[in-house]
Design a protein around this motif. Sequence first.
Motif, PDB file in Angstrom:
ATOM      1  N   LYS A 233       0.648  -1.128  -0.085  1.00 51.65           N
ATOM      2  CA  LYS A 233      -0.070  -0.012  -0.120  1.00 51.65           C
ATOM      3  C   LYS A 233       0.914   1.305  -0.039  1.00 51.65           C
ATOM      4  CE  LYS A 233      -4.327  -1.978   0.530  1.00 51.65           C
ATOM      5  NZ  LYS A 233      -5.342  -1.904  -0.485  1.00 51.65           N
ATOM      6  N   THR A 234       2.157   1.282   0.215  1.00 50.81           N
ATOM      7  CA  THR A 234       3.047   2.392   0.102  1.00 50.81           C
ATOM      8  C   THR A 234       2.945   2.807  -1.253  1.00 50.81           C
ATOM      9  OG1 THR A 234       4.413   0.977   1.497  1.00 50.81           O
ATOM     10  CG2 THR A 234       5.237   3.146   0.529  1.00 50.81           C
ATOM     11  N   ARG A 235       2.700   2.389  -2.125  1.00 50.16           N
ATOM     12  CA  ARG A 235       2.332   2.739  -3.424  1.00 50.16           C
ATOM     13  C   ARG A 235       1.455   3.893  -3.624  1.00 50.16           C
ATOM     14  NH1 ARG A 235       2.814  -0.411  -9.122  1.00 50.16           N
ATOM     15  NH2 ARG A 235       3.096   1.899  -9.491  1.00 50.16           N
ATOM     16  N   LEU A 236       0.354   3.709  -2.816  1.00 47.78           N
ATOM     17  CA  LEU A 236      -0.760   4.904  -2.550  1.00 47.78           C
ATOM     18  C   LEU A 236      -0.090   6.193  -2.174  1.00 47.78           C
ATOM     19  CD1 LEU A 236      -3.657   2.906  -0.929  1.00 47.78           C
ATOM     20  CD2 LEU A 236      -3.542   3.961  -3.431  1.00 47.78           C
ATOM     21  N   TYR A 237       0.996   5.928  -1.106  1.00 50.38           N
ATOM     22  CA  TYR A 237       1.645   7.317  -0.571  1.00 50.38           C
ATOM     23  C   TYR A 237       2.360   7.671  -1.722  1.00 50.38           C
ATOM     24  CZ  TYR A 237      -0.256   6.791   4.079  1.00 50.38           C
ATOM     25  OH  TYR A 237      -0.883   6.774   5.011  1.00 50.38           O
ATOM     26  N   ASP A 238       3.226   7.176  -2.211  1.00 54.57           N
ATOM     27  CA  ASP A 238       4.174   7.436  -3.473  1.00 54.57           C
ATOM     28  C   ASP A 238       3.295   8.129  -4.646  1.00 54.57           C
ATOM     29  OD1 ASP A 238       6.434   6.755  -2.226  1.00 54.57           O
ATOM     30  OD2 ASP A 238       6.357   4.496  -2.956  1.00 54.57           O
ATOM     31  N   GLU A 239       2.266   7.531  -4.848  1.00 53.28           N
ATOM     32  CA  GLU A 239       1.308   8.170  -6.029  1.00 53.28           C
ATOM     33  C   GLU A 239       0.953   9.693  -5.638  1.00 53.28           C
ATOM     34  OE1 GLU A 239       0.945   7.286  -9.056  1.00 53.28           O
ATOM     35  OE2 GLU A 239      -0.672   8.603  -9.581  1.00 53.28           O
ATOM     36  N   ILE A 240       0.235   9.524  -4.309  1.00 51.75           N
ATOM     37  CA  ILE A 240      -0.243  10.667  -4.187  1.00 51.75           C
ATOM     38  C   ILE A 240       0.793  12.046  -3.775  1.00 51.75           C
ATOM     39  CG2 ILE A 240      -2.457  10.065  -2.990  1.00 51.75           C
ATOM     40  CD1 ILE A 240      -1.426  10.807  -0.231  1.00 51.75           C
ATOM     41  N   TRP A 241       2.120  11.287  -3.377  1.00 52.00           N
ATOM     42  CA  TRP A 241       3.014  12.512  -3.160  1.00 52.00           C
ATOM     43  C   TRP A 241       3.666  12.982  -4.366  1.00 52.00           C
ATOM     44  CZ3 TRP A 241       4.427  15.244   0.627  1.00 52.00           C
ATOM     45  CH2 TRP A 241       5.828  15.817   0.664  1.00 52.00           C
ATOM     46  N   THR A 242       3.615  12.315  -5.368  1.00 49.01           N
ATOM     47  CA  THR A 242       4.085  12.523  -6.636  1.00 49.01           C
ATOM     48  C   THR A 242       3.013  13.679  -7.308  1.00 49.01           C
ATOM     49  OG1 THR A 242       4.854  10.432  -7.100  1.00 49.01           O
ATOM     50  CG2 THR A 242       4.660  11.884  -9.131  1.00 49.01           C
ATOM     51  N   GLN A 243       1.817  13.358  -7.052  1.00 49.32           N
ATOM     52  CA  GLN A 243       0.753  14.057  -7.514  1.00 49.32           C
ATOM     53  C   GLN A 243       0.632  15.481  -6.782  1.00 49.32           C
ATOM     54  OE1 GLN A 243      -3.081  12.436  -7.664  1.00 49.32           O
ATOM     55  NE2 GLN A 243      -2.449  10.852  -8.950  1.00 49.32           N
ATOM     56  N   ILE A 244       1.137  15.535  -5.514  1.00 50.84           N
ATOM     57  CA  ILE A 244       1.095  16.782  -4.570  1.00 50.84           C
ATOM     58  C   ILE A 244       2.321  17.319  -5.009  1.00 50.84           C
ATOM     59  CG2 ILE A 244       1.706  17.850  -2.232  1.00 50.84           C
ATOM     60  CD1 ILE A 244       0.386  15.159  -1.097  1.00 50.84           C
ATOM     61  N   LYS A 245       3.335  16.713  -5.252  1.00 52.94           N
ATOM     62  CA  LYS A 245       4.572  17.557  -5.773  1.00 52.94           C
ATOM     63  C   LYS A 245       4.255  18.144  -7.105  1.00 52.94           C
ATOM     64  CE  LYS A 245       7.839  17.322  -2.812  1.00 52.94           C
ATOM     65  NZ  LYS A 245       9.163  16.903  -3.145  1.00 52.94           N
ATOM     66  N   ALA A 246       3.424  17.475  -8.033  1.00 53.60           N
ATOM     67  CA  ALA A 246       3.589  17.988  -9.326  1.00 53.60           C
ATOM     68  C   ALA A 246       2.415  19.132  -9.642  1.00 53.60           C
ATOM     69  CB  ALA A 246       2.977  16.687 -10.209  1.00 53.60           C
ATOM     70  N   LYS A 247       1.641  19.283  -8.528  1.00 52.66           N
ATOM     71  CA  LYS A 247       0.090  19.949  -8.671  1.00 52.66           C
ATOM     72  C   LYS A 247       0.758  21.515  -8.885  1.00 52.66           C
ATOM     73  CE  LYS A 247      -3.878  18.093  -8.199  1.00 52.66           C
ATOM     74  NZ  LYS A 247      -4.445  17.052  -7.354  1.00 52.66           N
TER      75      LYS A 247
END
Lengths: 295, 347, 275
Positions: B333-347
């Motif tokens: 489930k760590t993937r979920l965090y990595d995904e939202i983190w990438t999105q937060i950083k990219a926004k």
Amino acid sequence: MSQSLTKPNRKTSLWPILSPALLWLIVFFVIPLTIIIAISFFSRGDYGEIQLPLTLENYKRLMGFGLLGFDSLYPAILWRSLVLGALTATVCVIAGLPLAFFIARLSPRWKNFALTLVVIPFWTNLLIRTYAWQILLSPESWLSRCAHTLTGGMSGESLYPSTFAVVVGMVCDFLPFLVLPLYASVEKIDWSLAEAASDLGANKLNVFRHAILPQIAAGLIAGTILVLLPAIGQFIIPDLLGGGKTVMLGNIIQQQFSQSRDWPFGSAICVVALTFVIMGLWVRAWCGEKPKELR
Amino acid sequence: MNLSFRRLAIFAAILSCASIATAASQQLNLFIWSEYIEPQVVSDFEKKFDCKVVIDLYEDAESMLAKIQGGGVSLYDVVVPPDHMVPAMAKLNLLAPLNREHIPNFKNIEQTFLNPPYDSGNKFTVPYQWGTVGLFVRSAKGKTVPDSWSVIFDAKQQDGQFVLIDSVRDMVGAALKYKGYSLNSVNPKELKEVRDLIASAKQRSTGFDGSVGAKNKVMAKSARAAIVYSGEGVRGMTEDKETVYIIPKEGSQIWVDNLAILAQAPHKALAEEFVNYILDGKIGARISSFTQFASPNRAAMEFIKPEDLKNPAIYPSPAVKAKLEFLQDLGPKTRLYDEIWTQIKAK
Amino acid sequence: MVRRKTEGVAMKQNSWRTTVIALLLFAFLYAPIAVVILYSFNEARFGTNWTGFTTKWYAALAQNSLALSASKNTLILALGSTSISTIFGTMLGYALDRFVFSGKRFLDRTLYLPIFIPDIVMAVALLLFYSLIRNWLGIFELGLKTMIIAHVTFQIPFVAIVVRARLSGLDPSLDEASRDLGANGWQTFWHVTFPLILPGILAGAMLAFTLSLDDFVVSFFTSGPGSTTLPIYIYSSVKRGVTPEINALSTLLVLASIIGTILLTLLQRKNSKQT
């Protein structure tokens, strides 16, 4: 090969000269890029390993179809990188034209001095010139205070970090890239054409458009691409001046290879960046075909 | 002619290689958070064991893992991962099991820190320091600083610039706590909610920084508030009386950082000596006095300044501790965090 | 080129407006450099408020063992990579100018790819490459060696292009004359061509050297323990917000590049006067 007394056979002595560099570039440039392209079709393991199956998932994600549903995020970043790159190049052209003409019109003595002044930042570390803008644009700097008063004191808004700071940093860092080739072609302008045009009654704008612009077009295009391509792929400048708010291609690549540990996805973004560069080089070669010496 | 040209080439090649190969024989490669060990402790170790300690720094756990995965596993000897990172690193075969016989000072560890859930039986790690995540705020004159994450996440509470922390689990954890969720939530709905929360906070912030960088921004007055680790907060408070470190009332994170030896460490024996050296009571006290984090070392307690031991910002009271939560390894489930983190950083 | 000096077209004179714009642009280019130099003398440890004049950051810098070892690494990296890339790049430039072979046009074009590729793409490509080879053969442990390899890779095309430009400006009859006098290929190269293209080789080497000094991204991804270079050191310090010593360090680097540039310009001028 040195002791051969017969006339040197060009075909046979080519390889010893060509092969070291060629092999080097194949091993350390072509093969790594091929690996990047290959990895972009792999999947990411739960802890960031590179693993099978082969998939197009990374490219789909880049187009917006991610783990948490559709999001226009990544297409927006690609677009933003292009827009900011183009914006930087445009500002550089607007600023670079008068500068190049100014230098070309100076007396030889001052000309050398001015050229050296343009070259010095070019030889100075980009990292240093970039972080200096953090100081220049910090909330307490007089530059920020001026801006603050001019804009009527919008509170909470600062010049750094912001997209504005990123563009300022990029223009400052890349302006010499444009001025130098542009200056080279301004130097070669045949002014009699401009004279003839103005004798024929053309106004200033028309003289510039029809008599001068065609003569400097090659230098202008070369310079623009010299600015555009590095700007699109920039990592340091948006990182230091954007404060994580202005994210460009380079930043999400870095993100994938560090914090997110998603090498396949990062590779896919690299492939897209590579495509941009190849397209830019293609335009450059296409434009530079005729006046080859101007490079 | 040909010969001399070749000789020149070979000479240049040898020169560039020879100058690299002059490293000291005894060397310890330490990969650690920035400002996380007293420099004097390191040089004392160098003197005692006649070796050189090479230190490389990181500012967040995920970047550390990326560097270790990208080749660091055979380059570094000792690394300092936080609790939630240990199971992943063990699963990826990045850590070497500790040989307890070579680390006699292991006995100094406080009972409560032994046999932790993230590393049962302390197979791979020993605790180094522990602390909390909280807010570091410069207090405005005559105003009380709200002890809440709303300083960051509520636009109406914003008073000047603030800095977010550049570390996925710490940042997302803070937002989850603000919303009243668990730090270890894997509920996509909750995660999406905090993703948007952090993304909107980001637009109002001066961006992301590591704990040390964030503290320095508040010190430099280029930001009013920051999310930091307790040690940075306390060190900042000591240097600048206008600042405070706060553990928000919604609750926060408590963590333990650990010493571990890498699976392919090039200098394993020296690494064990180093771990043992750090676990010495006096040394442990010096480190904690420097970092201003809390020590898990029982033998160190008598050497730590009493005012530090009484400082609730370093050693939180049982009432505060009850609101603190440990991060857990989330596995796939760590993937979920990595995904939202990438999105937060990219926004 | 000389002819048009006699022409007195208004377009060839700088109006006051152009002059003001140009001066402002120079100010813009030099503002960051000036501010770094200025702030290296600022007393304040944190932030950008001016609290007083001091030279203590320079004294602190001299004691800073990290900065010293980073300087050493930077020099080893720059010298090592430049010496390799200058040799290989010169050979490549020579081959591209003096030989006709199939695929030359393609090679010519592709040579611009390493120049224009975003450095981060090159960095992660090499990182991936190194780690795959390491898993397979056990070589390429990250460190100064892998950094030198990486730097040589982006330097070769620059050197080749600069040397090639110099070669293509040479009069081909010189080569022919040398051959007619009985010199073989190597003798011609060594006695005729080499002295003539030496300024080009030196310019290429200077460029390669500067590129190496300047590089942060590629170094960052291919570095190992203890191989921190000055750009890596500066970057991580800036990220952590500890800048006064870094300002002092940067000032020294800026002065070095200013002096280097001026020396190079003088050298070039002397050279062009001689020939």
